[in-house]
Design a protein around this motif. Structure first.
Motif, PDB file in Angstrom:
ATOM      1  N   PHE A  78       0.813  -1.217   0.000  1.00 27.08           N
ATOM      2  CA  PHE A  78       0.000   0.000   0.000  1.00 27.08           C
ATOM      3  C   PHE A  78       0.848   1.270   0.000  1.00 27.08           C
ATOM      4  CE2 PHE A  78      -3.713  -2.500   1.171  1.00 27.08           C
ATOM      5  CZ  PHE A  78      -4.611  -1.916   0.303  1.00 27.08           C
ATOM      6  N   LEU A 116       5.747 -13.271   9.747  1.00 27.73           N
ATOM      7  CA  LEU A 116       6.243 -12.163   8.929  1.00 27.73           C
ATOM      8  C   LEU A 116       6.513 -10.945   9.819  1.00 27.73           C
ATOM      9  CD1 LEU A 116       5.015 -11.204   5.415  1.00 27.73           C
ATOM     10  CD2 LEU A 116       5.311  -9.434   7.117  1.00 27.73           C
ATOM     11  N   ILE A 117       5.620 -10.701  10.749  1.00 25.50           N
ATOM     12  CA  ILE A 117       5.795  -9.564  11.661  1.00 25.50           C
ATOM     13  C   ILE A 117       6.998  -9.818  12.571  1.00 25.50           C
ATOM     14  CG2 ILE A 117       4.731  -8.326  13.600  1.00 25.50           C
ATOM     15  CD1 ILE A 117       1.991  -8.899  12.291  1.00 25.50           C
ATOM     16  N   THR A 143      -2.746  -1.751   8.400  1.00 26.32           N
ATOM     17  CA  THR A 143      -3.443  -2.847   7.710  1.00 26.32           C
ATOM     18  C   THR A 143      -3.946  -3.838   8.754  1.00 26.32           C
ATOM     19  OG1 THR A 143      -1.246  -3.729   7.255  1.00 26.32           O
ATOM     20  CG2 THR A 143      -2.366  -2.591   5.436  1.00 26.32           C
ATOM     21  N   CYS A 144      -3.142  -4.871   9.054  1.00 23.30           N
ATOM     22  CA  CYS A 144      -3.632  -5.827  10.065  1.00 23.30           C
ATOM     23  C   CYS A 144      -3.258  -5.339  11.466  1.00 23.30           C
ATOM     24  CB  CYS A 144      -3.064  -7.219   9.802  1.00 23.30           C
ATOM     25  SG  CYS A 144      -1.317  -7.380  10.175  1.00 23.30           S
ATOM     26  N   LYS A 147       0.476  -5.904  12.647  1.00 29.00           N
ATOM     27  CA  LYS A 147       1.478  -4.978  12.114  1.00 29.00           C
ATOM     28  C   LYS A 147       1.355  -3.610  12.772  1.00 29.00           C
ATOM     29  CE  LYS A 147       2.725  -5.674   7.348  1.00 29.00           C
ATOM     30  NZ  LYS A 147       2.240  -5.282   6.026  1.00 29.00           N
ATOM     31  N   SER A 283      -1.317 -15.194   2.201  1.00 34.57           N
ATOM     32  CA  SER A 283      -0.340 -14.305   2.850  1.00 34.57           C
ATOM     33  C   SER A 283       0.892 -14.164   1.959  1.00 34.57           C
ATOM     34  CB  SER A 283       0.115 -14.893   4.191  1.00 34.57           C
ATOM     35  OG  SER A 283      -0.962 -15.294   4.999  1.00 34.57           O
ATOM     36  N   PRO A 284       1.570 -13.013   2.039  1.00 35.39           N
ATOM     37  CA  PRO A 284       2.785 -12.834   1.234  1.00 35.39           C
ATOM     38  C   PRO A 284       3.909 -13.770   1.682  1.00 35.39           C
ATOM     39  CG  PRO A 284       2.105 -10.754   2.273  1.00 35.39           C
ATOM     40  CD  PRO A 284       1.257 -11.825   2.859  1.00 35.39           C
ATOM     41  N   CYS A 309       0.758 -10.647  -2.180  1.00 30.40           N
ATOM     42  CA  CYS A 309       1.499  -9.377  -2.303  1.00 30.40           C
ATOM     43  C   CYS A 309       2.933  -9.627  -2.751  1.00 30.40           C
ATOM     44  CB  CYS A 309       1.424  -8.580  -1.015  1.00 30.40           C
ATOM     45  SG  CYS A 309      -0.234  -7.880  -0.837  1.00 30.40           S
ATOM     46  N   THR A 340      -5.754  -3.156  -4.470  1.00 25.42           N
ATOM     47  CA  THR A 340      -4.994  -4.244  -3.840  1.00 25.42           C
ATOM     48  C   THR A 340      -5.965  -4.973  -2.916  1.00 25.42           C
ATOM     49  OG1 THR A 340      -3.064  -2.815  -3.832  1.00 25.42           O
ATOM     50  CG2 THR A 340      -2.965  -4.763  -2.415  1.00 25.42           C
ATOM     51  N   CYS A 342      -6.349  -6.905  -0.425  1.00 29.42           N
ATOM     52  CA  CYS A 342      -5.773  -7.508   0.781  1.00 29.42           C
ATOM     53  C   CYS A 342      -6.913  -7.927   1.711  1.00 29.42           C
ATOM     54  CB  CYS A 342      -4.888  -6.462   1.457  1.00 29.42           C
ATOM     55  SG  CYS A 342      -4.390  -6.868   3.129  1.00 29.42           S
ATOM     56  N   CYS A 375      -2.271 -15.237  11.175  1.00 29.70           N
ATOM     57  CA  CYS A 375      -2.754 -14.195  10.266  1.00 29.70           C
ATOM     58  C   CYS A 375      -4.267 -14.402  10.159  1.00 29.70           C
ATOM     59  CB  CYS A 375      -2.095 -14.308   8.893  1.00 29.70           C
ATOM     60  SG  CYS A 375      -2.827 -13.157   7.711  1.00 29.70           S
TER      61      CYS A 375
END
Ligand code: BJ8
Length: 424
Positions: A78, A116-117, A143-144, A147, A283-284, A309, A340, A342, A375
């Motif tokens: 984003f 990821l975080i 976003t989430c 994050k 998820s990316p 992503c 996007t 998401c 997630c």
């Protein structure tokens, strides 16, 4: 690799830990990547980039800083790269995909946070990533929940600016996002001392759009049967897109596409024409997260697309034509980014449409829904994805995992059973 030790010292890396990280990567890369059969020759460039992952590109960033430029870290598609480039700064993606930095993160963050975080935060906390160390500041986004709360903690260790991303794709959401883009523009101007003019933004937008166009060309080449490139290699290219030099990267992706289109013309592929064709969605997969693709392709499938992503959500859609004024360009960027799909949005039915379109256009035999553990947005959305694909008779396998290797055997068993069902 040349000797970059003095640069890493200057970046205040934890040299001992960093050595351990760099020692692990070549063996892993050789095992997963260099062992593949019939790789396109043009992948040599991307192998080189990985070989220099904490070397040459970081040196380029440091040279840019030495000449007065800024480096800006980001964690989400984003955040518009074109706006950053227009301010004369270099954007670098900081999302991380390795278990290596997770234990450091768990000293601070709750364990039940997505990998990821944790991996991204752990690289800063453990001082093992030269990219975050080289960045003058990072841009987070709302976003989430995981994050956005992590950014509050990250701000204690690194200059952090957070932009708001709406939760709904409504006219009001668009207004909010457009306003946030204006705020980001002002922030970038303040940090860099550069005024983002319409001309600068047009020039930066053209560079980013050329990169996305090259990635879409690569994505389209994967429609061919047999697939001219492995999913592992295609994923790697998209992962590298987040930090490589935009012009050089674009040239090399186009060179790769030239080769792939030659392969398509002669019917040359990396897997048999009847190999199960898989779309991965969810998820990316930040670099070096190659876990699922590796299992799928080791089991005889070929991954032909990523609705992710680190896939289509990064390079689609194209930026719409506009009159070139600053306002019109910002509006076009806002509209594009809000396309996007998401899972942080509600509702987000367009993502399901995207998956169906990809499944049809890329002649997919099955979809693997990839979910990073904890997630919640993608996990919940998987319910709707599964229902929609069932109506189309497209088999779906739901995978929930993290960055560890412990579940590799169990995942392989489930993937093998899924592919067996497809082959029947
Ligand atoms: S636009 S997908 S890059 S937020 S960090 S949501 S995996 S719990 S990364 Fe993302 Fe932007 Fe959306 Fe794309 Fe889940 Fe983990 Fe959150 Fe994640």
């Amino acid at each position: 690799m040349a000797d970059y030790r003095s640069m890493w010292t200057e970046l205040n890396l934890d040299l001992e830990k960093h050595d351990a990280l760099l020692q692990a990567l070549p063996g892993m890369y050789e095992n997963i990547y260099l062992s593949q059969d019939n790789r396109p020759k043009a992948m040599a460039y991307f192998d080189f980039v990985i070989g220099e992952i904490h070397g040459l590109r970081v040196r380029e960033l440091m040279d840019h800083k030495a000449s007065g430029g800024k480096v800006v870290g980001l964690f989400c598609v984003f955040v518009p790269e074109d706006l950053i480039l227009a301010a004369g700064a270099i954007p670098v993606g900081l999302c991380a995909g390795t278990q290596f930095s997770v234990p450091d993160a768990e000293e601070v963050l709750p364990r039940n946070t997505c990998a990821l975080i944790k991996s991204s935060f752990g690289f800063k906390f453990g001082r093992t990533c030269p990219y975050v160390q080289a960045s003058d500041f990072v841009i987070g986004e709302t976003t989430c929940d995981g994050k956005k709360k992590m950014y509050e903690i990250l701000a204690e260790y690194h200059p952090t600016y957070v932009m708001e991303v709406p939760q709904k794709k409504t006219p009001l959401g668009r207004e909010l996002f457009l306003d946030e883009l204006r705020g980001l523009k002002a922030k970038l101007e303040e940090e860099t001392g550069v005024t983002i003019t319409a001309e600068r933004l047009t020039a930066a937008g053209a560079l980013v759009e050329a990169k996305r166009r090259a990635l879409r060309r690569l994505h389209n080449a994967r429609k061919a049967r047999p697939a001219p490139i492995s999913g592992l290699d295609a994923l790697l290219v998209t992962q590298i897109a987040f930090y490589d030099d935009v012009v050089r990267f674009t040239e090399n992706v186009n060179a790769l596409c030239d080769e792939l289109e030659g392969r398509i013309a002669t019917g040359e592929g990396v897997a048999p024409a009847d190999a199960p064709r898989i779309l991965v969605s969810g998820s990316p997969m930040a670099i070096p997260n190659w876990k699922l693709h590796r299992i799928l392709e080791d089991s005889g499938a070929v991954v032909v697309g990523e609705e992710s992503c680190t896939g289509t959500r990064y390079f689609s859609p194209a930026l719409a034509a506009n009159d070139g004024s600053l306002d019109a360009q910002l509006a076009a960027i806002a509209d594009r980014q809000l396309e996007t799909h998401c899972a942080c949005f509600t509702p987000n039915d367009e993502r399901i449409d995207d998956i169906r379109t990809l499944a049809g256009g890329w002649a997919v035999d099955g979809v693997v829904h990839y979910n990073l553990q904890f997630c919640h947005t993608f996990a919940n959305e998987a319910v709707k994805v599964e229902k929609a694909l069932a109506k189309d008779d497209i088999p779906l396998l739901r995978i929930e995992t993290d960055y560890g290797d412990e579940d590799m055997g169990q995942l392989k068993t489930r993937v093998d059973a899924f592919l067996e069902m497809i082959r029947r």
